[in-house]
Enzyme design. Sequence first.
Site, PDB file in Angstrom:
ATOM      1  N   GLU A   1      -5.409  -8.556   4.098  1.00  0.00           N
ATOM      2  CA  GLU A   1      -4.948  -9.614   5.007  1.00  0.00           C
ATOM      3  C   GLU A   1      -6.117 -10.285   5.717  1.00  0.00           C
ATOM      4  OE1 GLU A   1      -2.753  -9.886   9.292  1.00  0.00           O
ATOM      5  OE2 GLU A   1      -1.947  -8.398   7.898  1.00  0.00           O
TER       6      GLU A   1
ATOM      7  N   CYS B   1       3.690 -12.518   3.283  1.00  0.00           N
ATOM      8  CA  CYS B   1       4.648 -12.297   4.367  1.00  0.00           C
ATOM      9  C   CYS B   1       4.645 -13.514   5.291  1.00  0.00           C
ATOM     10  CB  CYS B   1       4.261 -11.044   5.148  1.00  0.00           C
ATOM     11  SG  CYS B   1       5.219 -10.801   6.656  1.00  0.00           S
TER      12      CYS B   1
ATOM     13  N   HIS C   1       0.093  -9.427   1.589  1.00  0.00           N
ATOM     14  CA  HIS C   1      -1.051  -9.586   2.491  1.00  0.00           C
ATOM     15  C   HIS C   1      -1.650 -10.987   2.437  1.00  0.00           C
ATOM     16  CE1 HIS C   1      -0.918  -5.332   1.065  1.00  0.00           C
ATOM     17  NE2 HIS C   1      -0.989  -5.102   2.358  1.00  0.00           N
TER      18      HIS C   1
ATOM     19  N   HIS D   1       0.839  -1.201   0.000  1.00  0.00           N
ATOM     20  CA  HIS D   1       0.000   0.000   0.000  1.00  0.00           C
ATOM     21  C   HIS D   1       0.875   1.253   0.000  1.00  0.00           C
ATOM     22  CE1 HIS D   1      -3.526  -2.510   1.727  1.00  0.00           C
ATOM     23  NE2 HIS D   1      -3.555  -2.462   0.417  1.00  0.00           N
TER      24      HIS D   1
END
EC number: 1.17.7.4
Length: 298
Positions: free
Chosen positions: A130, A100, A78, A40
């Site tokens: 996420e 991640c 995400h 983002h």
Amino acid sequence: MKIVLAESLGFCYGVNRAVEATKRLLKEKRDARVIGDIVHNEIVMKKLKDMGLKVYPDLSSIDFSDTAENSVAIIRAHGASPDVEDFLKRRFGYVVDLTCPIVYNVFSLAKDLEKKGYFIVIFGKKDHAEVKALCGRLNDYLIVEPGYDFETIKAFLREKKPKKVALISQTTMNSESFEKLAEKLLKLEGIEVSVNNTICNVTINREKMAIHLAQTCDAVVVVGGKRSSNTGKLAKIVESHGKRAFHVQNPEQLPDLSIYRKVGIISGTSTPKEQILKILDYIKFTYEGEVIRNGGEV
């Protein structure tokens, strides 16, 4: 003017991993495509798009008419729901999962807790990528957003009647707000509550740095994308401690800072160091600032 740098600046590990892997694919001339932004940060995304990255808002908007042998689908930092992952694997010959590792651990934890009979309560934002990816892995859950009404949560749980509840969090939420929610849930009678603070340690440390800068500076410049959850959170933390926070992406967005004797600089975890450096240089040369590194380097 004194300019105080936060101890930690720039990308976190997960964001850096995703951005660098995407750059490698594009440098290899792969036809790389992704649903939603890799990170983002508008400046980072513009650079990736200029390198050839194709970004789609959702599955239905993907154009498959021009896919080629070198086409590759990217799962962003995400994460993505299993349905989305399966779809991409069916439609593309090659899928690169850049979720991640910390986020993926939260996914695994939530699934394990559900298998053990816990009803999952998620502290997060329902529209955040996420959280959407996490919810896609669960059979049943409750999302608790900031600004929640706890009486509504209690009423929901009374009707649901779970024997066990497990609280987890979106990794970029405010840790103090999470602890307050946990405290309230633990006071509920007749329910076994498991509290799992899944907020990323990097974001927790940035929160502490934001508080420190708010306590020691006259104002704080928060560098990062306007859509970045963790960056916006830092600005709110500074303001909650009574100091002005300027959430900016470039020097042009800065107001006149001449009234401040000491200005802090902090960034979100999706902010590249070159973006921070441009703002630091502007403040330093415009106001003849003395940089106090405080352990922070750009």
